[in-house]
Structure formats: structure tokens, C-alpha cells
Motif scaffolding. Structure first.
Motif, PDB file in Angstrom:
ATOM      1  N   TYR A 101      61.410 101.684 -90.424  1.00 42.21           N
ATOM      2  CA  TYR A 101      60.963 102.846 -89.649  1.00 42.21           C
ATOM      3  C   TYR A 101      61.270 104.109 -90.445  1.00 42.21           C
ATOM      4  CZ  TYR A 101      60.962 106.583 -86.194  1.00 42.21           C
ATOM      5  OH  TYR A 101      60.727 107.751 -85.533  1.00 42.21           O
ATOM      6  N   PHE A 102      60.206 104.846 -90.737  1.00 35.85           N
ATOM      7  CA  PHE A 102      60.332 106.077 -91.509  1.00 35.85           C
ATOM      8  C   PHE A 102      59.947 107.238 -90.607  1.00 35.85           C
ATOM      9  CE2 PHE A 102      58.584 109.244 -94.537  1.00 35.85           C
ATOM     10  CZ  PHE A 102      59.742 109.469 -95.273  1.00 35.85           C
ATOM     11  N   PRO A 103      60.904 108.100 -90.241  1.00 37.31           N
ATOM     12  CA  PRO A 103      60.597 109.208 -89.318  1.00 37.31           C
ATOM     13  C   PRO A 103      59.841 110.332 -90.010  1.00 37.31           C
ATOM     14  CG  PRO A 103      62.894 109.314 -89.980  1.00 37.31           C
ATOM     15  CD  PRO A 103      62.335 108.063 -90.602  1.00 37.31           C
ATOM     16  N   GLY A 104      58.566 110.096 -90.256  1.00 40.11           N
ATOM     17  CA  GLY A 104      57.732 111.105 -90.902  1.00 40.11           C
ATOM     18  C   GLY A 104      56.385 111.203 -90.222  1.00 40.11           C
ATOM     19  N   ASN A 105      55.608 112.174 -90.653  1.00 37.55           N
ATOM     20  CA  ASN A 105      54.263 112.389 -90.114  1.00 37.55           C
ATOM     21  C   ASN A 105      53.227 112.101 -91.191  1.00 37.55           C
ATOM     22  OD1 ASN A 105      55.331 113.332 -87.640  1.00 37.55           O
ATOM     23  ND2 ASN A 105      55.535 115.397 -88.485  1.00 37.55           N
ATOM     24  N   GLY A 155      58.262 112.802 -94.874  1.00 40.33           N
ATOM     25  CA  GLY A 155      59.479 112.924 -94.081  1.00 40.33           C
ATOM     26  C   GLY A 155      60.273 114.164 -94.424  1.00 40.33           C
ATOM     27  N   ASP A 156      61.537 114.118 -94.073  1.00 40.33           N
ATOM     28  CA  ASP A 156      62.418 115.262 -94.266  1.00 40.33           C
ATOM     29  C   ASP A 156      62.605 115.534 -95.752  1.00 40.33           C
ATOM     30  OD1 ASP A 156      64.096 117.306 -93.636  1.00 40.33           O
ATOM     31  OD2 ASP A 156      65.857 116.061 -93.269  1.00 40.33           O
ATOM     32  N   GLY A 157      62.499 116.807 -96.133  1.00 43.41           N
ATOM     33  CA  GLY A 157      62.663 117.202 -97.529  1.00 43.41           C
ATOM     34  C   GLY A 157      61.483 116.897 -98.418  1.00 43.41           C
ATOM     35  N   GLY A 158      60.318 116.520 -97.828  1.00 42.70           N
ATOM     36  CA  GLY A 158      59.132 116.223 -98.631  1.00 42.70           C
ATOM     37  C   GLY A 158      59.079 114.817 -99.186  1.00 42.70           C
ATOM     38  N   HIS A 159      59.995 113.933 -98.745  1.00 42.86           N
ATOM     39  CA  HIS A 159      59.972 112.552 -99.222  1.00 42.86           C
ATOM     40  C   HIS A 159      58.798 111.815 -98.595  1.00 42.86           C
ATOM     41  CE1 HIS A 159      61.591 108.913-100.954  1.00 42.86           C
ATOM     42  NE2 HIS A 159      61.505 108.309 -99.782  1.00 42.86           N
ATOM     43  N   ILE A 160      58.076 110.994 -99.387  1.00 45.92           N
ATOM     44  CA  ILE A 160      56.869 110.319 -98.904  1.00 45.92           C
ATOM     45  C   ILE A 160      57.046 108.801 -98.959  1.00 45.92           C
ATOM     46  CG2 ILE A 160      55.473 112.255 -99.715  1.00 45.92           C
ATOM     47  CD1 ILE A 160      54.678 109.122-101.428  1.00 45.92           C
ATOM     48  N   LYS A 161      56.280 108.138 -98.092  1.00 44.39           N
ATOM     49  CA  LYS A 161      56.191 106.678 -98.065  1.00 44.39           C
ATOM     50  C   LYS A 161      54.720 106.297 -97.958  1.00 44.39           C
ATOM     51  CE  LYS A 161      60.622 105.215 -97.548  1.00 44.39           C
ATOM     52  NZ  LYS A 161      61.284 104.140 -98.319  1.00 44.39           N
ATOM     53  N   ILE A 162      54.315 105.309 -98.753  1.00 40.18           N
ATOM     54  CA  ILE A 162      52.954 104.783 -98.682  1.00 40.18           C
ATOM     55  C   ILE A 162      52.969 103.542 -97.793  1.00 40.18           C
ATOM     56  CG2 ILE A 162      51.017 103.859 -99.996  1.00 40.18           C
ATOM     57  CD1 ILE A 162      51.954 105.416-102.394  1.00 40.18           C
ATOM     58  N   SER A 296      63.752 123.371-103.646  1.00 37.55           N
ATOM     59  CA  SER A 296      64.397 122.994-102.381  1.00 37.55           C
ATOM     60  C   SER A 296      63.834 123.784-101.209  1.00 37.55           C
ATOM     61  CB  SER A 296      65.907 123.215-102.471  1.00 37.55           C
ATOM     62  OG  SER A 296      66.200 124.584-102.718  1.00 37.55           O
ATOM     63  N   GLU A 297      63.276 124.975-101.480  1.00 34.67           N
ATOM     64  CA  GLU A 297      62.719 125.787-100.406  1.00 34.67           C
ATOM     65  C   GLU A 297      61.304 125.369-100.035  1.00 34.67           C
ATOM     66  OE1 GLU A 297      62.944 129.808-101.646  1.00 34.67           O
ATOM     67  OE2 GLU A 297      65.141 129.913-101.596  1.00 34.67           O
ATOM     68  N   LEU A 298      60.669 124.507-100.851  1.00 32.27           N
ATOM     69  CA  LEU A 298      59.301 124.097-100.548  1.00 32.27           C
ATOM     70  C   LEU A 298      59.251 123.166 -99.353  1.00 32.27           C
ATOM     71  CD1 LEU A 298      58.007 123.508-104.201  1.00 32.27           C
ATOM     72  CD2 LEU A 298      57.713 125.529-102.749  1.00 32.27           C
ATOM     73  N   PHE A 299      60.221 122.249 -99.263  1.00 33.29           N
ATOM     74  CA  PHE A 299      60.311 121.334 -98.131  1.00 33.29           C
ATOM     75  C   PHE A 299      61.707 121.447 -97.540  1.00 33.29           C
ATOM     76  CE2 PHE A 299      57.004 119.457-100.785  1.00 33.29           C
ATOM     77  CZ  PHE A 299      55.999 119.211 -99.858  1.00 33.29           C
ATOM     78  N   PRO A 300      61.974 122.480 -96.744  1.00 32.64           N
ATOM     79  CA  PRO A 300      63.324 122.619 -96.175  1.00 32.64           C
ATOM     80  C   PRO A 300      63.641 121.475 -95.242  1.00 32.64           C
ATOM     81  CG  PRO A 300      61.800 124.142 -95.133  1.00 32.64           C
ATOM     82  CD  PRO A 300      61.054 123.514 -96.272  1.00 32.64           C
TER      83      PRO A 300
END
Length: 481
Positions: A101-105, A155-162, A296-300
Motif C-alpha cells: 500500500y503506497f499512500p499516494g495519488n 507520494g510524499d516528497g515526490g516519490h513515485i511508484k509504477i 527539497s522545496e519542489l515536493f515539500p
């Protein structure tokens, strides 16, 4: 309720060890739920496939194989930008896959919320996509074949999942044990994002088809809409062969020329002329990212809920008032807003030249009268002579003449006793009785009680008991300078 597998489950059902909590999304043939593993206590995303709408048994078996193939592909891949799998089952009418489960959009929801994505964020997202695709191809010969904004979670901080590797193509033997025959008339992928060659022959594609899809995604992030849009796949294919009608640099004025050139090479209609090196794409993206001052400010990151801290208690000076002190009773001490007026420190009046000692007797109520100072001569070392500090010694009493009786007791001479001192009772001499002349019966008499004998030390102490010590004289220090 335990899920029996004859229908699409709902929130509250239990599937294996998983308790379904809430739906996360729904597609044409399935639904995804957020669930909790009742044994391990971790959260999971469970993907169900609804086979009730399929009437052809062969088609049902083919969908099941594809579903199981996705599970085994995910089990073989271990990458931070690829969702991990926990378990899978085909025993029910609605097969399911339990995955991380990845809490992202999804990327398209992220774009709907923030609008057009600037090229800096686009570079960071695209670099992660490129690293995941490169890892899957170089290590497992796996291509996704359905890259689109809905299959990329942020997700948080701009981390992505495919996610959604259901139609992935595997050219390397991964011991999957599943042969999936793709018909030429079966559409695999999303028309707006798939490569032109994938529209013609979905089974005969290479990994560069994923590079084309990645280029279209980058275009949409920067512009806000895909480069091609039509109601039919034939028109879309024609637009892709001709290429975009507008230059990307004109639509995004602040776009660096290197990125504009890279996206154009990725969206090349001819797969033979298209850029085919993931390493080269990563290198170009990384060079642009290195120019950014603070990424770091791009994806707070989301702010964590902070527990409010108690205000520190004020530092009290002097003695605490017993009325404000907490005695451990039923009424607690007030923490916030606790104030106390500081007592003014008592200032002692002192003079560096003279020190005046004022003595006030307890019975006096009026102002104290200073005692006239007494002149004292200091020694060479600056100290006060001992004779000035000690009171005048009282005259020592003359030594007593003590006579001992024949029996060894002390006999005090009354003439030498000190006046005013308690008179010592004279000791009666003990004389040996003369031998009786004739034995005559004597009448019984009570035994005589003799005085206790006193030692010389006790007599000396009794003699000094009448002495009275005189008070010390009042002394004042006078600076002779």
C-alpha cells in the motif's frame, strides 16, 4: 464477513488474512481496496478482478493467466519505484493480488490539483520513471506496455511508484510458467499514450515503446494536455506519425533546450530513430537537476502532527508563598498562565569604611540607641587581639585545703569555704568503736544513713557553680586610616 468469492467484495469483508477497509479505485473489470493484514498488522492494497461479466470460458482463463502473470512479474522485481507484491490467489471467482500500500495519488490527480507541472518537478518525476524502467529491462527483460498518468503514483516528497503490470511483456525466462498468447486484434495499452507501433501490433514491440509513452507523459506534465487527441484510434495513429503540430518550446517558454530536444527524440514515430538508451536519458535529466538550487522545496513533505508542548514554568526567586503551592490535593496547579510577582530583593546597607553594629533589646519598642564604639588596636597582621574579644576573667577561687579522715573521706574546713557558695556539710569522722566492756543486749535501732562520699572533682565543680559569666562587651571596628 468472510469473503466467499462469488461477488465483488465490500468494505468490512475479510479476504484471507486481510480485512478490507475502504475502496481506493475502480476500473472496468475490477476494484482496489485498502486493507489490513490481521496477522502481521501491516496495510496492503488488494486488487480484485471481476470475471462475472465474462461469458467466454477461454477469455476467463486468459484473463486469469494475465492476472497471475502480473503477480509473478511483481514478485521478481525489487525496486523502490515499483510496487511490491505480498500474495495472490486465483481460487475465488474474483481473483485478487495483495500488494504494497503506497499512500499516494495518481499523476493525473496531482496535475489536477497543482495544474501545469513545471520542468523542475517534471525532471524529478521522469528520472524516477526512467530508473525503474531501466532496472526492469536490464535485469528481467520486462517492459510495462501501459505507461500512463493513472499508473504512476506520487507520494510524499515526490516519490513515485509504477503500478498495474498486468500487460507487461517478458522476453526473458523468469520461470513464470505462463504462456500468454496475445491476439493481433486485442488492444493492449491506452491509445493516447502508446507508441504508434504498439497500435499496429501490440505483441511485436520492444522496450522503446515504453520510452515513447514516457515522452508523452512528460509532454502532458509540462503543457497540461497530451500532444495528440482524437476520438478514434485511426486519427490518433495518423497524428502520431505526423508529430505534434506545435513546438514544445513555444508552449513552455522557460523550458531548457536540452529537455525540449530530449522529449522530441523520445516521441520519434520511427522506433529505429527513437532514442533507445535509458542511460542517456538519465544523464540528460540528471544534468538539468544538478542545476537546481534546492530540490527539497519542489515536493515539500507533509507536516507531521506536532504534539503541543507545555510552556516551561517560570523561575521563581525568593520563597514560595504557601498559598500558591500545590499540596497534592484535588485542585491541580495551573500550568499555563501561571505568573508570580517577584519579590524585591532586600538591599543591605553597608559602608566600605565603617561597619556599625546596632543592638536592640527585645523589650525595647522605640528606635535602637547606638552603643558608643570602643577603640580597639589591631595587630600587625590586621586581626583583633584575643584579649579584646574575651571577657575579663573572674578571679580564681583560692585553693581549698582538704583533710582526709581516717576512713579516707574528705573533710572540708568551714573557715575556707567561699562566701555565697553552698556550704558543704561537714563530714562526720568515722571512729572505730571501742571494744565493749561487757556484753549487754542492745535494743534494735534503725541503721544510720551516712552521707554519700564526694570526690575532689565533684567538690571542685560544686564550688564553681556559683560563678556567673558576664556578657561580652559591644565591639565596633574603627578604621584607623
Amino acid at each position: 464477513m468472510t469473503y466467499a468469492g462469488d461477488y465483488l467484495p465490500a468494505a468490512g469483508d475479510k479476504v484471507g488474512d486481510y480485512l478490507l477497509l475502504e475502496p481506493l479505485g475502480r476500473g472496468a473489470m475490477g476494484q482496489v481496496y485498502r486493507a489490513q493484514d490481521q496477522t502481521l498488522g501491516r496495510e496492503a492494497a488488494i486488487k480484485f478482478i471481476d470475471l462475472s461479466s465474462l461469458k467466454n470460458e477461454k477469455l476467463i482463463e486468459e484473463v486469469k493467466k494475465r492476472f497471475l502473470r502480473e503477480a509473478r512479474v511483481l514478485a521478481a522485481i525489487n525496486h523502490p519505484n515499483v510496487v511490491a507484491i505480498y500474495t495472490a490467489s486465483l481460487n475465488f471467482r474474483c481473483p485478487y493480488i495483495a500488494m504494497e500500500y503506497f499512500p499516494g495519488n495518481p499523476l493525473f490527480e496531482f496535475q489536477d490539483e497543482f495544474g501545469v507541472i513545471d520542468y523542475k518537478r517534471c525532471c524529478l518525476i521522469s528520472l524516477q520513471i526512467c530508473e525503474a524502467l531501466d532496472y526492469c529491462w536490464e535485469n528481467y527483460q520486462v517492459m510495462h506496455r501501459d505507461l500512463k498518468p493513472a499508473n504512476i503514483l506520487i507520494g510524499d516528497g515526490g516519490h513515485i511508484k509504477i503500478i498495474d503490470w498486468g500487460i507487461a511483456k517478458v522476453t526473458k525466462d523468469l520461470a513464470l510458467g505462463i504462456s500468454l498468447a496475445t491476439r493481433s486484434d486485442m488492444r493492449l495499452g491506452t491509445p493516447h499514450f502508446m507508441a504508434p507501433e504498439q497500435q499496429l501490433n501490440p505483441s511485436d514491440v520492444t522496450y522503446v515503446a515504453d520510452i515513447y509513452s514516457m515522452g508523452v507523459i512528460m509532454w502532458q506534465m509540462l503543457v497540461g494536455s497530451p500532444p495528440f487527441d482524437a476520438n478514434s484510434e485511426a486519427v490518433l495513429y495518423s497524428q502520431k506519425i505526423k508529430g505534434p503540430t506545435q513546438k514544445l518550446g513555444d508552449l513552455v517558454p522557460d523550458l531548457p533546450p536540452a529537455l525540449e530536444e530530449l522529449i522530441g527524440r523520445m516521441m520519434e514515430p520511427d522506433p529505429q530513430k527513437r532514442i533507445s538508451s535509458y542511460a542517456e536519458i538519465r544523464s540528460i535529466l540528471q544534468r538539468e537537476i544538478n542545476k537546481f538550487e534546492d530540490i527539497s522545496e519542489l515536493f515539500p513533505k507533509k507536516k507531521e502532527t506536532q504534539v503541543p508542548k507545555l510552556r516551561p514554568l517560570p523561575q521563581f526567586q525568593g520563597k514560595r508563598s504557601p498559598k500558591k503551592r500545590y499540596d497534592g490535593g484535588t485542585q491541580p496547579m495551573e500550568i499555563q498562565g501561571l505568573t508570580r510577582k517577584e519579590e524585591e530583593p532586600t538591599q543591605a546597607v553597608s559602608s566600605p569604611q565603617k561597619k556599625l553594629l546596632i543592638i536592640k533589646k527585645p523589650h525595647e519598642t522605640g528606635p535602637a540607641t547606638p552603643i558608643p564604639p570602643k577603640k580597639v588596636k589591631l595587630t600587625k597582621s590586621g586581626s583583633i587581639p584575643a584579649t579584646e574579644l574575651s571577657p575579663p576573667a573572674a578571679p580564681a577561687p583560692p585553693p581549698k585545703k582538704v583533710k582526709l579522715t581516717k576512713s579516707g573521706s574528705i573533710a572540708v574546713d568551714p573557715a575556707q569555704a567561699q562566701p555565697g557558695s553552698p556550704q558543704a556539710e561537714p563530714e562526720a569522722e568515722t571512729v572505730a568503736p571501742p571494744p565493749p566492756a561487757s556484753p549487754q543486749p542492745a535494743s534494735p535501732q534503725p541503721p544510720a544513713i551516712s552521707e554519700p562520699q564526694r570526690s575532689p572533682l565533684s567538690e571542685a565543680l560544686r564550688s564553681t557553680a556559683s560563678l556567673r559569666f558576664q556578657p561580652l562587651p559591644d565591639i565596633r571596628l574603627i578604621n584607623s586610616k
